[in-house]
Design a protein around this motif. Structure first.
Motif, mmCIF file in Angstrom:
data_model
loop_
_atom_site.group_PDB
_atom_site.id
_atom_site.type_symbol
_atom_site.label_atom_id
_atom_site.label_comp_id
_atom_site.label_asym_id
_atom_site.label_seq_id
_atom_site.Cartn_x
_atom_site.Cartn_y
_atom_site.Cartn_z
ATOM 1 N N ASP A 65 17.165 -13.858 72.556
ATOM 2 C CA ASP A 65 16.703 -14.818 72.800
ATOM 3 C C ASP A 65 17.741 -15.493 74.248
ATOM 4 O O ASP A 65 16.936 -15.536 74.696
ATOM 5 C CB ASP A 65 16.158 -15.696 72.138
ATOM 6 C CG ASP A 65 15.164 -14.957 70.689
ATOM 7 O OD1 ASP A 65 14.930 -13.922 70.869
ATOM 8 O OD2 ASP A 65 14.972 -15.964 69.945
ATOM 9 N N ALA A 66 18.781 -15.681 73.834
ATOM 10 C CA ALA A 66 19.224 -16.755 75.757
ATOM 11 C C ALA A 66 19.797 -15.554 76.062
ATOM 12 O O ALA A 66 19.655 -16.093 77.738
ATOM 13 C CB ALA A 66 20.481 -17.300 74.625
ATOM 14 N N ILE A 67 20.007 -14.779 75.352
ATOM 15 C CA ILE A 67 20.243 -13.778 76.494
ATOM 16 C C ILE A 67 19.185 -13.015 77.539
ATOM 17 O O ILE A 67 19.679 -12.875 78.824
ATOM 18 C CB ILE A 67 20.981 -12.269 75.853
ATOM 19 C CG1 ILE A 67 22.887 -12.354 75.460
ATOM 20 C CG2 ILE A 67 21.432 -10.951 76.808
ATOM 21 C CD1 ILE A 67 23.084 -12.007 74.548
ATOM 22 N N ALA A 68 18.297 -12.850 77.360
ATOM 23 C CA ALA A 68 17.214 -12.002 77.170
ATOM 24 C C ALA A 68 16.306 -13.229 78.531
ATOM 25 O O ALA A 68 16.144 -13.130 79.519
ATOM 26 C CB ALA A 68 16.346 -12.249 76.351
ATOM 27 N N ASP A 77 27.121 -15.240 80.386
ATOM 28 C CA ASP A 77 27.737 -16.254 80.282
ATOM 29 C C ASP A 77 26.866 -16.471 78.292
ATOM 30 O O ASP A 77 27.799 -17.134 78.216
ATOM 31 C CB ASP A 77 27.488 -17.141 81.061
ATOM 32 C CG ASP A 77 28.605 -17.699 82.190
ATOM 33 O OD1 ASP A 77 29.730 -16.532 82.148
ATOM 34 O OD2 ASP A 77 28.133 -17.617 83.496
ATOM 35 N N ALA A 78 25.536 -16.073 78.708
ATOM 36 C CA ALA A 78 25.045 -15.896 77.617
ATOM 37 C C ALA A 78 25.531 -15.646 76.357
ATOM 38 O O ALA A 78 25.696 -15.939 74.781
ATOM 39 C CB ALA A 78 23.564 -15.785 77.696
ATOM 40 N N ALA A 79 25.855 -14.457 76.717
ATOM 41 C CA ALA A 79 26.002 -13.252 75.732
ATOM 42 C C ALA A 79 27.514 -13.835 75.394
ATOM 43 O O ALA A 79 27.792 -13.506 74.178
ATOM 44 C CB ALA A 79 26.662 -11.993 76.900
ATOM 45 N N ALA A 83 27.766 -14.440 70.886
ATOM 46 C CA ALA A 83 28.989 -13.910 70.831
ATOM 47 C C ALA A 83 29.930 -15.470 69.755
ATOM 48 O O ALA A 83 30.357 -14.344 68.903
ATOM 49 C CB ALA A 83 29.613 -13.086 71.356
ATOM 50 N N CYS A 84 29.539 -15.874 70.547
ATOM 51 C CA CYS A 84 30.730 -17.392 69.761
ATOM 52 C C CYS A 84 30.567 -18.304 68.917
ATOM 53 O O CYS A 84 31.376 -18.945 68.519
ATOM 54 C CB CYS A 84 31.677 -18.018 71.545
ATOM 55 S SG CYS A 84 32.508 -17.370 72.638
ATOM 56 N N GLN A 85 29.133 -17.841 68.749
ATOM 57 C CA GLN A 85 28.712 -19.084 67.556
ATOM 58 C C GLN A 85 28.779 -17.907 66.036
ATOM 59 O O GLN A 85 29.432 -18.602 64.936
ATOM 60 C CB GLN A 85 27.432 -18.810 67.531
ATOM 61 C CG GLN A 85 27.210 -19.657 68.541
ATOM 62 C CD GLN A 85 26.608 -21.156 68.967
ATOM 63 O OE1 GLN A 85 26.903 -22.092 67.728
ATOM 64 N NE2 GLN A 85 27.239 -21.603 69.779
ATOM 65 N N LEU A 86 29.584 -17.196 65.940
ATOM 66 C CA LEU A 86 29.142 -16.050 65.243
ATOM 67 C C LEU A 86 31.108 -16.238 64.957
ATOM 68 O O LEU A 86 31.600 -15.857 65.552
ATOM 69 C CB LEU A 86 29.265 -14.042 65.258
ATOM 70 C CG LEU A 86 27.557 -14.420 65.877
ATOM 71 C CD1 LEU A 86 27.941 -12.499 65.689
ATOM 72 C CD2 LEU A 86 27.348 -14.989 64.616
ATOM 73 N N ARG A 87 31.415 -16.271 63.431
ATOM 74 C CA ARG A 87 32.472 -16.367 62.583
ATOM 75 C C ARG A 87 33.451 -15.259 63.169
ATOM 76 O O ARG A 87 34.735 -15.697 63.624
ATOM 77 C CB ARG A 87 32.189 -16.291 61.200
ATOM 78 C CG ARG A 87 34.091 -16.506 60.808
ATOM 79 C CD ARG A 87 33.743 -16.677 58.891
ATOM 80 N NE ARG A 87 32.473 -17.080 58.422
ATOM 81 C CZ ARG A 87 32.248 -16.482 57.612
ATOM 82 N NH1 ARG A 87 33.108 -15.975 57.336
ATOM 83 N NH2 ARG A 87 30.544 -16.852 56.899
#
Length: 104
Positions: A65-68, A77-79, A83-87
């Motif tokens: 949703d943030a990317i869209a 940057d949103a991507a 991605a950085c939220q994932l372990r």
């Protein structure tokens, strides 16, 4: 005279049988308790896995949703933030710099 030998032998055998039965009952009770505890652990494990799946799904959906919704030119940057939220990506240098910038 024979009765003096046979009666104690029968009593001894009877006591042994009673002890064996008591021991078996304790073992069976212990096994039932262990099986119950094992089942409880399995249910907890399944519940924890479901909670992790839900969290991952939510994180991915929020990132998508943030990317869209990102303004033009900001989608990369949103991507990265998503991605950085994932372990799997959290410890990459790019992600550490994004969430823990060095003080200047």
């Amino acid at each position: 005279m024979l009765a003096l030998i046979i009666v104690p032998m029968v009593m001894l055998r009877s006591c042994r049988s009673a002890r064996t039965a008591a021991t078996e009952a304790k073992l069976n009770a212990g096994q039932a308790e262990a099986a119950t505890e094992s089942g409880r652990d399995a249910v907890d494990t399944i519940g924890n896995a479901a909670a992790r799946e839900t969290k991952i799904h939510t994180t991915v959906k929020d990132g998508t949703d943030a990317i869209a919704q990102a303004p033009a030119g900001d989608s990369n940057d949103a991507a990265d933030r998503a991605a950085c939220q994932l372990r799997s990506y959290r410890d990459l240098p790019r992600c550490r710099a994004l969430f823990h910038p060095r003080p200047e």
